[in-house]
Scaffold this active site. Structure first.
Site, PDB file in Angstrom:
ATOM      1  CB  SER A  55      38.606  75.790  42.289  1.00  0.00           C
ATOM      2  OG  SER A  55      37.716  76.831  42.619  1.00  0.00           O
ATOM      3  CE1 TYR A 143      41.017  84.960  42.255  1.00  0.00           C
ATOM      4  CE2 TYR A 143      42.582  83.146  41.974  1.00  0.00           C
ATOM      5  CZ  TYR A 143      41.420  83.647  42.517  1.00  0.00           C
ATOM      6  OH  TYR A 143      40.636  82.840  43.317  1.00  0.00           O
ATOM      7  CE  LYS A 172      38.082  83.931  40.464  1.00  0.00           C
ATOM      8  NZ  LYS A 172      38.460  82.517  40.755  1.00  0.00           N
ATOM      9  CB  ILE A 214      36.618  82.823  37.154  1.00  0.00           C
ATOM     10  CG1 ILE A 214      36.924  83.547  35.841  1.00  0.00           C
ATOM     11  CG2 ILE A 214      37.488  81.574  37.277  1.00  0.00           C
ATOM     12  CD1 ILE A 214      38.347  84.070  35.715  1.00  0.00           C
TER      13      ILE A 214
END
Length: 308
Positions: A55, A143, A172, A214
């Site tokens: 993001s 991630y 994540k 998240i």
């Protein structure tokens, strides 16, 4: 596992907001706006902050800009809630450098993405992550986002890393394969911190023992996402389920184009940022922006007469 990691594992739970990187109209980073966005998250009950993840448009930032964004974030947070910046990239040396910088500045953890574009095999992934983890003492969150990286970290690879690297404490999983994420917990241990990066799986992840989410949607609606986690922790399953479904329309519209374009368009409509993305990214189509605007009205984020 050391008491140090046990302590942070107890704190790194709930909604970790992946805050966008705001730019000025000329494309420069707007650090004042970044601080305002972080304050907005803290005021609305977000449990922890991340920056320079997907993001945050990390691939559009220079290495030094990524350090500056992390430094401004940790200064703004000032220890009030945990901080876990994204420090991974497609470049191994850059990942090492940024992860060490996160440790030096006092971040609570570092989130390291599976390298994108170059598609390392599983043994190469193991070597990359083990080298990074061994170079620091800071907790590491893997991630795994195969839709962006074109490579999935297999459960066996992740389990090996957890076994061999005491500071790899969680992952994540932006992985729509819910069987895969179940097997992550089975093989990495039930105390492994598993976060959902798929918005419609944030609540289901809690049901199997996940640590939280998240979610890019937290940029727009942090309060309800944090409340969903709080309701679950308090045993109010009905309220958590209700919030899951309440958030669905917003989650859907914010992912009809590549993240964070719809999120930045929404925040621009809400008057919180200049809706600027660095090339090659760009804002959504006018039709999608109108749909985003209508959804924000539905969620009470804009008046019916509001416009971009």
């Amino acid at each position: 596992m050391s008491n140090r990691y046990e302590a942070i594992k107890k704190r790194l739970r709930g909604s970790i907001a992946p805050v966008i990187t705001p730019f000025k109209a000329n494309g420069d980073i707007d650090f004042e706006k970044q601080s305002e966005l972080i304050e907005f998250q803290i005021e609305n009950g977000t449990h922890a902050i991340s920056v320079t993840g997907t993001s945050g448009e990390p691939s559009s930032l220079t290495t030094e800009e990524r350090v500056q964004v992390m430094e401004n974030a940790i200064k703004t947070i000032n220890g009030r809630i945990p901080f876990a910046p994204g420090t991974g990239s497609t470049n191994h040396d850059e990942t090492m450098y940024l992860t060490k910088k996160a440790e030096e500045m006092g971040a609570d953890a570092a989130m390291v993405i599976v390298p994108y574009y170059n598609k390392p095999n599983q043994e190469a992934l193991y070597d990359h992550f083990k080298t990074v983890a061994d170079s620091v003492e800071i907790p590491i969150i893997i991630y795994n986002i195969p839709g962006r990286t074109a490579q999935n970290m297999e459960v066996g690879t992740m389990a090996r890393l957890v076994k061999d690297c005491p500071n790899i404490v969680g992952a994540k999983e932006s992985n729509k394969d819910f069987e895969h994420v179940n097997r992550v917990l089975l093989n990495c241990g039930r105390d492994f911190l598993l976060y959902s990066g798929i918005e419609l799986l944030c609540y289901p992840m809690l049901a199997i023992g996940g640590a939280g989410s998240i979610s890019a949607t937290a940029n727009v609606e942090p309060k309800k996402i944090a409340e969903m986690h709080n309701a679950w922790e308090e045993g109010n399953i009905k309220r958590a389920q209700d919030l899951h479904f309440e958030l669905m329309n917003l989650n859907d519209v914010l992912f009809k184009d590549t993240n964070p374009a719809p999120v930045k368009a929404a925040l621009g409509m809400m008057g919180m940022i200049e809706p600027v993305l660095r090339k090659p990214m760009g804002l959504p189509s006018e039709a999608l922006q109108e749909e985003i605007r209508e959804t924000l009205v539905e969620y009470g984020k804009l008046e019916k007469t509001a416009s971009v």
